[in-house]
Design an enzyme around this catalytic site. Structure first.
Site, PDB file in Angstrom:
ATOM      1  CG  HIS A 141     -32.991  12.621  63.975  1.00 41.65           C
ATOM      2  ND1 HIS A 141     -31.632  12.791  64.079  1.00 41.65           N
ATOM      3  CD2 HIS A 141     -33.315  13.030  62.726  1.00 41.65           C
ATOM      4  CE1 HIS A 141     -31.155  13.275  62.946  1.00 41.65           C
ATOM      5  NE2 HIS A 141     -32.159  13.425  62.110  1.00 41.65           N
ATOM      6  CG  ASP A 154     -29.676  11.518  66.514  1.00 45.56           C
ATOM      7  OD1 ASP A 154     -30.670  10.773  66.393  1.00 45.56           O
ATOM      8  OD2 ASP A 154     -29.504  12.523  65.795  1.00 45.56           O
ATOM      9  CB  SER A 193     -30.321  12.650  59.493  1.00 47.65           C
ATOM     10  OG  SER A 193     -29.966  13.823  60.154  1.00 47.65           O
TER      11      SER A 193
END
Length: 360
Positions: free
Chosen positions: A96, A127, A209
């Site tokens: 992402h 992911d 992230s």
């Protein structure tokens, strides 16, 4: 709690909480198959400090050791974090974070001009993604530890670029292990379902992230990915989730060697689905849109238009709920699937599960 940008469900309990990707901060200017050609370093765990001064010293040593391996990734519209995986220029990050982009700017924690990078491959179901920088000079690969050896209560540090503040570090503990969490769809792929996620109290903010969750020996044991948010109350402090390092390194090795994921280790029914709703818009099951010819669902008699309401006795009111059931199973397992046909009749079939393809 209700759906925000990311949604969490834990298999062990029915509680549902909203999650946001710790990943992409909006538009901020950039500041076991086979091991790769240059594998990640391995390390030996350091003794656990017993006094405050020793603990402070341990923090300083870990940060000094790991921070040079954390990079900032900019796509043009957003930014996130990444980890230098090897000296060949491979950077491990979240799917992402890269989204639908193919080219990136990578800035090292040690400074200097941003470096051009390209996408090697992205694996949205888990992911994870690998990108590669053109200029490989001065890269410091991180040391990856075994997430299988983690214990609840271990002190961990989260390193990344939250809100564009490069080289930031937060501290917490491993709060729980073995969580299964699911996020909403994002650019470049569908909703990711993460198995065996590491729950941590270390704050994870937008931009974190793809960074590193590390233990006090300086080994990366997770990839910070999600942070919980209550739509009514805002951020839920101390409730974040990381992809375990064992999963991340397995996917990274496959992408680097083959250019894609060749073994997802995940079960699939062999259908394309969407959430079915009633007249009031409430989810009532998972509508089958298409069936893979010759797959498990096809052989079991599942057809487009059927609605999956339970798998092995567990209700599946949404597509995310179905994903969370399937990640607890393995390819080759037999699953009891309860269906509602278009004419309203109900039936139960047994499906031999196949392997989830790399694309979902």
């Amino acid at each position: 709690m209700q759906l925000s940008r990311k949604v969490l469900r834990t298999v062990a309990a029915p509680a549902v909480a909203a999650l946001v990707a710790g990943g992409c901060a909006p538009g901020t200017a950039p500041g076991q198959t086979s091991p790769p050609a240059t594998p990640p370093k391995t390390g030996t765990a350091a003794p656990v400090p017993t006094r405050p001064v020793e603990l402070e010293t341990a923090y300083e040593q870990v940060i000094k050791r790991v921070l040079p391996s954390i990079v900032q990734i900019t796509t043009g519209q957003a930014l996130g974090s990444g980890i230098v995986y090897d000296t060949d220029g491979h950077i491990l990050t979240n799917a992402h974070v890269v989204g639908a982009a193919k080219e990136f700017q990578v800035t090292l924690a040690t400074g200097g001009k941003p470096r051009k990078a390209r996408l090697v491959s992205s694996y949205p179901p888990g992911d994870l993604a690998i990108i590669q920088v053109e200029n490989k000079n001065g890269l410091t690969p991180a040391t990856f530890g075994r997430s299988a050896n983690l214990k609840v209560g271990q002190i961990v540090l989260a390193m990344g670029n939250p809100l564009g503040f490069s080289g930031s570090v937060t501290q917490g503990i491993v709060s729980a292990l073995g969580r299964t969490v699911t996020g909403e769809r994002h650019a470049g792929g569908g909703a990711a379902t993460i198995t065996n996620a590491v729950q941590t109290s270390a704050p994870i903010n937008p931009g974190n992230s793809g960074g590193a969750l590390v233990d006090l020996s300086g080994q990366v044991i997770g990839i910070p990915t999600l942070a919980a948010v209550d739509p009514n109350l805002g951020a839920a402090p101390g409730l974040g989730f990381a992809i375990p390092s064992d999963t991340a390194t397995d996917i990274a090795r496959q992408i680097i060697r083959y250019g894609r994921v060749v073994n997802s280790h995940r079960a699939a029914l062999g259908v394309r689905v969407g959430t079915a709703v009633d007249a009031d818009g409430n989810p009532i099951g998972v509508a089958v849109g298409s069936v893979s010819p010759g797959g498990g669902a096809d052989k079991a008699g599942i057809r487009p238009g059927d609605v999956i309401v339970k798998v092995n006795g567990t209700p599946t009111p949404t597509a995310s709920a179905l994903s969370q059931v399937l990640v607890t199973l393995k390819p080759g397992d037999r699953a009891r699937v309860e269906l509602r046909q278009p004419d309203g009749t109900k039936s139960t079939v047994t499906v031999v599960l196949s392997e989830l393809p790399a694309g979902g």
